[in-house]
Design an enzyme around this catalytic site. Structure first.
Site, PDB file in Angstrom:
ATOM      1  N   ASN A 152       1.490   1.432  -8.113  1.00  0.00           N
ATOM      2  CA  ASN A 152       1.875   2.364  -9.183  1.00  0.00           C
ATOM      3  C   ASN A 152       1.874   1.738 -10.575  1.00  0.00           C
ATOM      4  O   ASN A 152       1.513   2.383 -11.553  1.00  0.00           O
ATOM      5  CB  ASN A 152       3.221   3.021  -8.864  1.00  0.00           C
ATOM      6  N   GLY A 228       7.499  -2.308  -2.899  1.00  0.00           N
ATOM      7  CA  GLY A 228       6.722  -1.274  -2.225  1.00  0.00           C
ATOM      8  C   GLY A 228       7.649  -0.296  -1.533  1.00  0.00           C
ATOM      9  O   GLY A 228       8.830  -0.166  -1.893  1.00  0.00           O
ATOM     10  N   THR A 232       7.763  -0.215   4.638  1.00  0.00           N
ATOM     11  CA  THR A 232       7.070  -1.512   4.641  1.00  0.00           C
ATOM     12  C   THR A 232       8.093  -2.633   4.465  1.00  0.00           C
ATOM     13  O   THR A 232       7.996  -3.676   5.125  1.00  0.00           O
ATOM     14  CB  THR A 232       6.014  -1.585   3.501  1.00  0.00           C
ATOM     15  N   GLU A 250      12.079  -4.960  -3.311  1.00  0.00           N
ATOM     16  CA  GLU A 250      12.287  -3.861  -4.270  1.00  0.00           C
ATOM     17  C   GLU A 250      11.613  -2.643  -3.661  1.00  0.00           C
ATOM     18  O   GLU A 250      10.388  -2.596  -3.577  1.00  0.00           O
ATOM     19  CB  GLU A 250      11.645  -4.199  -5.620  1.00  0.00           C
ATOM     20  N   CYS A 284       8.935   4.059  -9.604  1.00  0.00           N
ATOM     21  CA  CYS A 284      10.106   4.035  -8.711  1.00  0.00           C
ATOM     22  C   CYS A 284      11.375   4.456  -9.453  1.00  0.00           C
ATOM     23  O   CYS A 284      12.353   4.844  -8.832  1.00  0.00           O
ATOM     24  CB  CYS A 284      10.270   2.647  -8.112  1.00  0.00           C
TER      25      CYS A 284
HETATM   26  P1  NDP Z   1       3.535   0.130   0.275  1.00  0.00           P
HETATM   27  O1  NDP Z   1       4.802  -0.317   0.897  1.00  0.00           O
HETATM   28  O2  NDP Z   1       2.629   0.962   1.079  1.00  0.00           O
HETATM   29  O3  NDP Z   1       2.667  -1.108  -0.202  1.00  0.00           O
HETATM   30  C1  NDP Z   1       3.167  -2.103  -1.074  1.00  0.00           C
HETATM   31  C2  NDP Z   1       2.359  -3.371  -0.867  1.00  0.00           C
HETATM   32  O4  NDP Z   1       2.598  -3.871   0.450  1.00  0.00           O
HETATM   33  C3  NDP Z   1       0.848  -3.152  -0.953  1.00  0.00           C
HETATM   34  O5  NDP Z   1       0.241  -4.295  -1.507  1.00  0.00           O
HETATM   35  C4  NDP Z   1       0.473  -2.983   0.497  1.00  0.00           C
HETATM   36  O6  NDP Z   1      -0.877  -3.226   0.750  1.00  0.00           O
HETATM   37  C5  NDP Z   1       1.380  -4.015   1.152  1.00  0.00           C
HETATM   38  N1  NDP Z   1       1.614  -3.814   2.563  1.00  0.00           N
HETATM   39  C6  NDP Z   1       1.430  -2.703   3.308  1.00  0.00           C
HETATM   40  N2  NDP Z   1       1.742  -2.945   4.603  1.00  0.00           N
HETATM   41  C7  NDP Z   1       2.133  -4.233   4.681  1.00  0.00           C
HETATM   42  C8  NDP Z   1       2.590  -5.076   5.730  1.00  0.00           C
HETATM   43  N3  NDP Z   1       2.669  -4.642   6.988  1.00  0.00           N
HETATM   44  N4  NDP Z   1       2.939  -6.343   5.455  1.00  0.00           N
HETATM   45  C9  NDP Z   1       2.871  -6.801   4.181  1.00  0.00           C
HETATM   46  N5  NDP Z   1       2.417  -6.062   3.141  1.00  0.00           N
HETATM   47  C10 NDP Z   1       2.069  -4.795   3.383  1.00  0.00           C
HETATM   48  O7  NDP Z   1       3.946   0.834  -1.077  1.00  0.00           O
HETATM   49  P2  NDP Z   1       2.998   1.589  -2.096  1.00  0.00           P
HETATM   50  O8  NDP Z   1       1.914   0.678  -2.542  1.00  0.00           O
HETATM   51  O9  NDP Z   1       2.654   2.908  -1.504  1.00  0.00           O
HETATM   52  O10 NDP Z   1       3.968   1.780  -3.342  1.00  0.00           O
HETATM   53  C11 NDP Z   1       4.819   2.862  -3.496  1.00  0.00           C
HETATM   54  C12 NDP Z   1       6.232   2.483  -3.101  1.00  0.00           C
HETATM   55  O11 NDP Z   1       6.676   1.387  -3.861  1.00  0.00           O
HETATM   56  C13 NDP Z   1       7.218   3.606  -3.370  1.00  0.00           C
HETATM   57  O12 NDP Z   1       8.084   3.746  -2.273  1.00  0.00           O
HETATM   58  C14 NDP Z   1       7.985   3.108  -4.586  1.00  0.00           C
HETATM   59  O13 NDP Z   1       9.272   3.624  -4.707  1.00  0.00           O
HETATM   60  C15 NDP Z   1       8.001   1.636  -4.347  1.00  0.00           C
HETATM   61  N6  NDP Z   1       8.240   0.923  -5.586  1.00  0.00           N
HETATM   62  C16 NDP Z   1       9.450   0.311  -5.784  1.00  0.00           C
HETATM   63  C17 NDP Z   1       9.748  -0.320  -6.981  1.00  0.00           C
HETATM   64  C18 NDP Z   1      11.052  -1.031  -7.200  1.00  0.00           C
HETATM   65  O14 NDP Z   1      11.131  -1.794  -8.144  1.00  0.00           O
HETATM   66  N7  NDP Z   1      12.064  -0.818  -6.389  1.00  0.00           N
HETATM   67  C19 NDP Z   1       8.771  -0.329  -8.085  1.00  0.00           C
HETATM   68  C20 NDP Z   1       7.539   0.336  -7.759  1.00  0.00           C
HETATM   69  C21 NDP Z   1       7.287   0.939  -6.561  1.00  0.00           C
HETATM   70  P3  NDP Z   1      -1.911  -1.979   0.792  1.00  0.00           P
HETATM   71  O15 NDP Z   1      -1.891  -1.346  -0.537  1.00  0.00           O
HETATM   72  O16 NDP Z   1      -3.184  -2.621   1.112  1.00  0.00           O
HETATM   73  O17 NDP Z   1      -1.413  -1.079   1.890  1.00  0.00           O
END
Ligand code: NDP
Length: 483
Positions: A152, A228, A232, A250, A284
């Site tokens: 994002n 993320g 996850t 986070e 987020c």
């Molecule tokens: P994801 O959890 O799907 O992915 C985040 C990252 O983790 C990506 O690089 C992803 O790779 C990777 N990933 C996915 N599966 C695994 C695994 N099994 N092991 C290790 N890494 C993995 O989140 P999104 O990218 O969809 O982001 C959106 C989410 O992030 C929302 O829930 C949002 O609220 C949260 N977020 C939280 C923030 C905070 O500060 N609290 C700030 C911004 C976002 P890939 O893309 O290849 O799947």
């Protein structure tokens, strides 16, 4: 037209994936594939780890001043390439170019500059005891650490982790989201030019389930900083816990915006439109549940809907576009499924609710009209689950007690914004609200020295300022009896 190809960045150089396989990357505004990224695997992560491990002794013993200078070079490099990076971020993510130019890329440079200078002032504690005993705390870099970030705010959040990790003297194996890898790739070019020694930062591109998992599972990567989704994060915690890795998570949010009748109305209205729909609601920290004190409800509803309906959804490359495309077709469909759920739960769509088809190059893009829904109870699924798109609900409330209970009712606890000119109410409610951040009469104002993160299922640990430098160092107490 030949497609652009992204490379891994390992040991100071570009590297092709060992498998030789690549994945497609799409441009959300057009819905078309525009570049290829490595479909890296465990072996690529191992190669990155080996490079990082080799680089660690020298990098960790490099003086703070030298590390700081190199990180400042990276900050300058990002600033010098602002236009190019902003364009790349917008193409990759679908966010308006104006946002990439004024928020995402400047903040990425600031992240490096902030931690490059913070490390010069980072101090540890000393505790003197009676009878000639003194304790002091050594804070040493951990070693090789893993940084995993979402789509994002691609470069913004990637650098928010990497900068403190490097400043503290660690070497990094990092993975950006496979959905938005371009600016992380461009960052690797900047790092080469900035004089970052080979192996200090390694960027491995590919799928979360392969590359991300391999980083988390690696027995010698001793700390993981992850931003993320909550699911996850839970998976990562489960994998990392038996290896006793340090974890900073986070995660998701379902933030409340609470508006009292006594607020500064115009400022509130303009800011709440932003806090609801910036980056297509894919921040987020966006406020997706808006609670309004009943005497103000009808006026707010009228004015808010009018402003939201006027937001210009358009090609993110056009300066006048205020709302761009959602990041992927899959995500667009997820957000639409929540609008359908809201209707099933008895919600009334006041504006938006539909996919938008633009003309020209954006005809197949993933656009959605900013959506406002009313008539839903605080405990329904629409109001409890993270949608992460341009969809908000509005509801009237009567008492402070009631709205605090509603705000605190979700499993999340990331951020809340509160609009009131009653000082004691602001303090009292800030104390009761279960979130890591409370903004009063503002939104997304960020001082990078403050602890950043969430409670409950929004995460574990805090980033920012000393918190980040503490996370990326291992404290050791040395106790000396000299008396
Ligand atoms: P994801 O959890 O799907 O992915 C985040 C990252 O983790 C990506 O690089 C992803 O790779 C990777 N990933 C996915 N599966 C695994 C695994 N099994 N092991 C290790 N890494 C993995 O989140 P999104 O990218 O969809 O982001 C959106 C989410 O992030 C929302 O829930 C949002 O609220 C949260 N977020 C939280 C923030 C905070 O500060 N609290 C700030 C911004 C976002 P890939 O893309 O290849 O799947």
């Amino acid at each position: 037209m030949r497609q652009q190809v992204i490379h891994n960045y390992i040991n100071g150089d570009f590297a092709t994936p060992i498998s030789g396989k690549y994945l497609d990357v799409s441009e959300p505004a057009t819905g078309h594939t525009y570049c290829l990224l490595p479909d890296a695997e465990e072996e690529d992560v191992e190669k990155a780890y080996q490079a990082a491990e080799k680089a660690f002794p020298l990098w960790s013993s490099t003086t703070k001043e030298e590390r700081s200078n190199i990180l400042l070079n990276i900050a300058n490099g990002i600033e010098q390439q602002l236009e190019k990076l902003a364009l790349a971020e917008t193409k990759d993510n679908g966010k308006p170019l104006s946002l990439s130019k004024t928020v995402d890329i400047p903040r990425a440079a600031t992240n490096f500059r902030f931690f490059a200078t913070a490390i010069l002032h980072f101090a540890s504690e000393s505790h003197a005891m009676e009878e000639g005993i003194i304790n002091y705390t050594l804070r040493k870099p951990i070693g090789v650490v893993g940084c995993i970030s979402p789509w994002n705010l691609p470069l913004y959040l990637f650098t928010w982790k990497i900068a403190p990790a490097l400043a503290a003297g660690n070497c990094v194996v990092a993975k950006p989201s496979e959905i938005t890898p371009m600016t992380a790739f461009l960052l690797s070019e900047i790092c080469m030019q900035a004089g970052l020694p080979p192996g200090v930062l390694n960027i491995v591109h590919g799928l979360g389930a392969k590359v991300g998992n391999a980083i988390v599972q690696h027995p010698k990567i001793a700390a993981i900083s992850f931003t993320g989704g909550t699911a996850t994060g839970a998976h990562i915690a489960k994998v990392a816990a038996p290896m006793f890795k340090k974890l900073s998570l986070e995660l998701g949010g379902k933030n409340a915006t609470i508006i009292f009748d006594d607020c500064d109305y115009e400022n509130m209205l303009n800011t709440v439109v932003k806090s609801a729909f910036s980056n297509q609601g894919q921040i987020c920290l966006c406020g997706s549940r808006i609670f309004i004190e009943r005497p103000l409800y009808e006026k707010f509803k009228h004015d808010f809907i009018q402003k939201v309906a006027q937001l210009k959804v358009g090609d993110p490359l056009e300066e006048t576009s205020q709302v761009g495309a959602l990041v992927s077709e899959q995500h667009l469909n997820k957000v639409i499924s929540y609008i359908n759920l809201a209707k099933e739960e008895g919600g009334k769509v006041l504006t938006g609710g539909n996919r938008i088809q633009l003309d020209g190059r954006c005809i197949s893009g993933w656009f959605l009209a900013p959506t406002v829904i009313e008539g839903l109870p605080y405990h329904c699924r629409t109001n409890q689950e993270e949608i992460f798109g341009p969809v908000v609900t509005i509801a009237p409330f009567d008492t402070e007690e009631e709205v605090v209970q509603w705000a605190n009712s979700t499993p999340y606890g990331l951020a809340c914004s509160l609009w009131t000119n009653n000082l004691s109410r602001a303090h009292q409610m800030s104390d009761c609200i279960q979130t890591g951040i409370v903004w009063v009469n503002c939104w997304m104002v960020r001082d990078l020295r403050t602890p950043f993160g969430g409670m409950k299922q929004s995460g574990v640990g805090r980033e920012g300022g000393w918190e980040a430098l503490r996370f990326f160092t291992e404290p050791k107490n040395v106790c000396i009896k000299y008396g």
